[in-house]
Design a protein around this motif. Structure first.
Motif, mmCIF file in Angstrom:
data_model
loop_
_atom_site.group_PDB
_atom_site.id
_atom_site.type_symbol
_atom_site.label_atom_id
_atom_site.label_comp_id
_atom_site.label_asym_id
_atom_site.label_seq_id
_atom_site.Cartn_x
_atom_site.Cartn_y
_atom_site.Cartn_z
ATOM 1 N N GLY A 101 44.909 9.093 72.779
ATOM 2 C CA GLY A 101 44.294 9.103 74.113
ATOM 3 C C GLY A 101 43.236 10.174 74.269
ATOM 4 N N SER A 102 43.406 11.265 73.498
ATOM 5 C CA SER A 102 42.448 12.360 73.646
ATOM 6 C C SER A 102 41.147 12.110 72.897
ATOM 7 N N THR B 181 38.581 10.757 73.433
ATOM 8 C CA THR B 181 37.896 10.152 74.576
ATOM 9 C C THR B 181 36.497 9.654 74.251
ATOM 10 N N TYR C 215 23.127 -2.093 70.724
ATOM 11 C CA TYR C 215 23.126 -0.949 71.633
ATOM 12 C C TYR C 215 22.330 0.188 70.983
ATOM 13 N N MET D 257 32.165 18.358 79.803
ATOM 14 C CA MET D 257 32.358 17.172 78.957
ATOM 15 C C MET D 257 31.518 16.003 79.448
ATOM 16 N N THR E 265 44.314 14.166 80.107
ATOM 17 C CA THR E 265 44.695 14.566 78.736
ATOM 18 C C THR E 265 44.820 16.082 78.629
ATOM 19 N N ASP F 245 29.914 8.668 79.686
ATOM 20 C CA ASP F 245 30.282 7.278 79.980
ATOM 21 C C ASP F 245 31.733 7.097 80.421
ATOM 22 N N ILE F 246 32.560 8.107 80.237
ATOM 23 C CA ILE F 246 33.978 7.869 80.520
ATOM 24 C C ILE F 246 34.388 8.431 81.879
ATOM 25 N N PHE G 139 35.682 5.878 74.120
ATOM 26 C CA PHE G 139 35.647 4.983 75.277
ATOM 27 C C PHE G 139 34.335 5.131 76.003
ATOM 28 N N PRO G 140 33.469 4.232 76.170
ATOM 29 C CA PRO G 140 33.539 2.932 75.536
ATOM 30 C C PRO G 140 32.984 3.034 74.114
ATOM 31 N N ILE H 90 40.272 10.608 82.726
ATOM 32 C CA ILE H 90 40.775 10.584 81.335
ATOM 33 C C ILE H 90 40.712 11.988 80.745
ATOM 34 N N ILE H 91 39.585 12.674 80.983
ATOM 35 C CA ILE H 91 39.437 14.042 80.462
ATOM 36 C C ILE H 91 40.474 14.957 81.116
ATOM 37 N N VAL I 11 30.343 13.370 76.841
ATOM 38 C CA VAL I 11 30.699 11.960 77.035
ATOM 39 C C VAL I 11 30.522 11.530 78.499
#
Lengths: 402, 361
Positions: A16-17, A19, A96, B106, B122, B113-114, A22-23, B118-119, B111
């Motif tokens: 899960g970490s 990250t 992409y 972050m 976790t 896009d997320i 995603f995506p 979630i960050i 990142v």
């Protein structure tokens, strides 16, 4: 049991970490951008973007990447903004675009002459853009430079990057990373410089239409070359001058960016020598005399003899070497003086941190001229103090101790 | 929860890691508009400012192996609760602030896009686990990571050496004293870790001054280094950067590692984790002492949920994030908890001593 549960939970947490996944985009569905070109567009939209992407050309070869051909493809799109043009690229094809591996940013000459300030915003906000990508100006359009078909290497962007590296290593240019350009422009009211790249077709390499050329001839005819021995000079975020080769050669000395440099000299008797500077340290410092500021470039260089042509019965070789020393010193002085005069005095561009040097070493004087600094640039004087020593003479010439 | 005593060096190294998270994220503070040389001088002077600020605490705790809450309880029960909850709220705020700014870093630099949740979740889960493991585990991890962090900083120096331009370190023209002091004060107010030093000291072997001196030495070196390297490479251009130290990583050009910034991201993540863990643990220690009933292991979860929910709420908007940032960086928390309260307690304890002296006579 507790330990097993902990391990399983930790593993799930670890997954899960991750990250950044995603995506995610599949590698086969990703256009890995190698070079980014921007031109002024013809028509209603403002910018034309050219992306050179990695495209493996493996079919038929022993490996998935065919090293005998250029593994790159070109995508172009137009838009009123850079982000808009990229968006048009995404909507017009299946892959992409990934900018994280980008190597360089090529600016078309038309765009550079217009205004480059607005394009920086896109790169400063894009977290994937590396701040150390090379920036350069193309002699025509960025699209033309990125479309060239170069020999050597599997990617033309990589070959262009290596060409820049070679030009820097030989003392022709100083590479200009993106952060360096934006920093110099930010600190100096839009003044800066970047390497200027010219597309060049080797002599005798025009395509032969007679139909009887050999395969080898055809290969040579299809290959392009680039020359990178000049600089494009910016002021107020727009291109103001293309520096000639002699002026451009002075910039690496003024910027303390000489790794290696060949100096070709000839004395009055027609004796020639090529000296190779293999170690060079330069410092630019202001000297104040009354109200006159002179910037002094101190050069400490060590050189070796690369080639020399002298008559075999020449009686005083030691004098000749000293003469070569002087000639090389004069050459460096000429190049650096011309660069300073053209860039600082004529164009009024402070790309050598002159304001900061004055603030550091002549603070009181700087405070006096601070408000009119741009006007004062044309009054600054320049001189050099060069200590060039030829240390290595090679194996065949014996020189007496003087 | 384990509460074995740790050594002064372990404590100092762990606190230094927590401090370095705010140093690399906020140096310079994006509200500061001074000449870049002021950052280096300000970093140097802030160490002395902290020493002066901590004078009342030194005097209060010099001969006793206790913490400030116990001293407050010695004065009166009400004062003990006021001081205890004051510190608890301050530490809770800083824990949330760490989560918020880690998420900000972050999402802006790595990142975008997320989802922020979630960050946050976790890091939150890892933080809870760390807090359950206790101070000994946190300190061991922190001490080892501090050495890795120092090695990484040295690597930055090595790889960026050719980019250093000493001409950027020029004399300050515009209001030199004011700008240096303003930077020094900014650096000082962000040193919230001294609250942990004051609260957690009973868990540390040795004298309070010794642990503080070690911590101040480590953080002074770290802060001075980050201020110097960002100034010497970027000059005044660093004020254009949201994360100047991260920019340094992106300008390094190595043939072997083309994206050194990806390695730096790891440093940020682990430093943020250790910081959050340390704050959750400290908040938990305080809550256990202040509540009239025992929550046992649920107390960490209770604190963590408060921190998570508040950070999830704040991180939804850049407006809320900047309010929290301004509140923490304006120095109010530090002035109240590290200067005002210790000073009041010092005066009260001196008065009490004087009264005792009089009654003994």
């Amino acid at each position: 049991m507790k330990k097993i549960l902990t391990v399983i939970l930790s593993a799930i947490l670890l997954i899960g970490s991750l990250t950044a996944c995603f995506p995610s985009y599949r590698l086969t569905g990703t256009a890995v951008i190698q070079a980014f070109g921007i031109d002024l567009a013809e028509g209603e939209e403002k910018y034309e973007i050219t992306l050179q992407i990695y495209e493996q050309q493996g079919p038929g070869a022993a490996t998935t990447i065919d090293p005998s051909v250029n593994n790159a493809a070109i995508i172009t799109a137009k838009g009123d903004t850079i982000a808009g043009a990229i968006d048009n690229i995404v909507s017009s094809q299946s892959e992409y675009p990934f900018t994280g591996q980008n190597r360089m940013l090529v600016l078309g000459k038309g765009l550079a002459e217009d205004d480059v300030k607005h394009i920086f915003s896109f790169f400063e906000h894009s977290r994937l853009t590396r701040q150390n990508i090379d920036v350069l100006v193309a002699d025509t359009t960025a699209k033309e430079i990125l479309q060239i078909n170069m020999l050597h290497g599997i990617l033309s962007a990589q070959t262009l990057e290596d060409t820049l590296a070679n030009a820097q290593e030989r003392g022709f240019i100083v590479r200009c990373p993106y952060y360096m350009l934006t920093k110099t422009m930010y600190l100096n009211e839009g003044a800066g410089f970047t390497p200027y790249m010219i597309k060049h077709q080797p002599e005798g390499a025009e395509p032969d239409d007679s139909g009887d050329s050999t395969q080898k001839d055809k290969e040579v005819a299809d290959v392009d070359q680039v020359l990178c021995k000049q600089f494009a000079l910016f002021k107020d975020y727009a291109l103001v001058d293309i520096l000639d080769e002699e002026t451009s050669k002075g910039i690496p000395f003024l910027y303390d960016g000489i790794d290696k440099r060949l100096l070709e000299v000839q004395n009055e008797d027609g004796h020639e020598a090529v000296l190779n500077i293999y170690k060079c340290k330069t410092k630019l410092r202001p000297e104040l005399d009354g109200d006159t500021v002179t910037f002094v470039l101190r050069v400490e260089a060590r050189a070796s003899v690369e080639e020399s042509y002298m008559e075999s019965d020449y009686s005083k070789p030691e004098q000749l070497w000293m003469e070569y020393d002087d000639l090389c010193t004069q050459l460096v002085d000429k190049e650096t003086s011309k660069a300073f005069e053209t860039i600082v005095n004529k164009n009024g561009c402070d790309v050598f941190r002159l304001a900061e040097l004055l603030q550091k070493y002549e603070k009181d004087y700087y405070l006096q001229i601070k408000d009119n600094f741009q006007e004062e640039l044309k009054n600054f004087k320049f001189r050099t103090e060069i200590d060039l020593t030829v240390e290595r003479l090679g194996m065949e010439t014996e020189v007496e101790e003087t | 929860m384990e509460t074995h005593k740790i050594t002064g060096w372990q404590f100092a190294l762990t606190l230094a890691v927590a401090r370095m998270f705010s140093v690399v994220t906020y140096t310079p503070m994006n509200t500061q508009r001074v000449e870049s040389t002021a950052l280096v001088w300000g970093a140097f002077i802030s160490t002395f400012m902290i020493l002066i600020i901590m004078l009342p605490v030194f005097l209060l705790l010099r001969n006793q192996n206790t913490d400030i809450i116990s001293v407050a309880f010695d004065q009166s029960r009400v004062l003990g609760y006021i001081v205890g909850y004051g510190y608890f709220l301050g530490i809770l705020l800083e824990a949330a602030n760490t989560l918020i700014h880690f998420e900000f870093f972050m999402q802006n630099a790595i990142v975008p896009d997320i989802k922020s949740s979630i960050i946050l979740i976790t890091l939150f889960l890892a933080g809870i686990y760390g807090a359950y493991m206790g101070l000994e585990g946190i300190a061991r991890t922190g001490a080892i990571f501090c050495i890795i962090f120092a090695a990484a900083l040295f690597m930055v120096f090595l790889f960026s050496f050719s980019r250093i331009e000493l001409v950027h370190l020029k004399p300050i023209i515009s209001e030199p004293v004011k700008s240096v002091l303003s930077v020094a004060w900014g650096d000082t107010t962000r040193d919230i870790e001294i609250l942990l030093l004051i609260v957690l000291f009973p868990h540390v072997k040795g004298k309070f001054f010794g642990a503080t001196a070690k911590y101040l030495l480590l953080t002074a070196i770290g802060l001075l280094f980050v201020s110097f390297i960002t100034t010497a490479i970027l000059g005044d251009y660093l004020f254009q950067q949201v994360f100047p130290f991260f920019t340094i990583a992106t300008v390094v050009n190595l043939e072997s590692v083309r994206r050194l910034d990806a390695v730096y991201m790891m440093l940020w993540t682990i430093a943020a984790l250790i910081r959050v863990t340390l704050y959750l643990f400290t908040a938990n220690v305080l809550l256990q002492r202040l509540l009239p009933f025992k929550l046992k292991k649920l107390s960490v979860l209770f604190i963590a949920v408060i921190v998570l929910v508040s950070s999830l709420f704040v991180s939804r908007s850049i407006y809320y994030t900047s309010i929290i940032y301004q509140f923490v960086s304006n120095g109010l928390v530090l002035v109240l908890l590290a200067i005002f309260i210790p000073l009041v307690l010092l005066i009260l304890s001196k008065l009490k001593q004087a009264k005792r002296g009089e009654s003994n006579r």
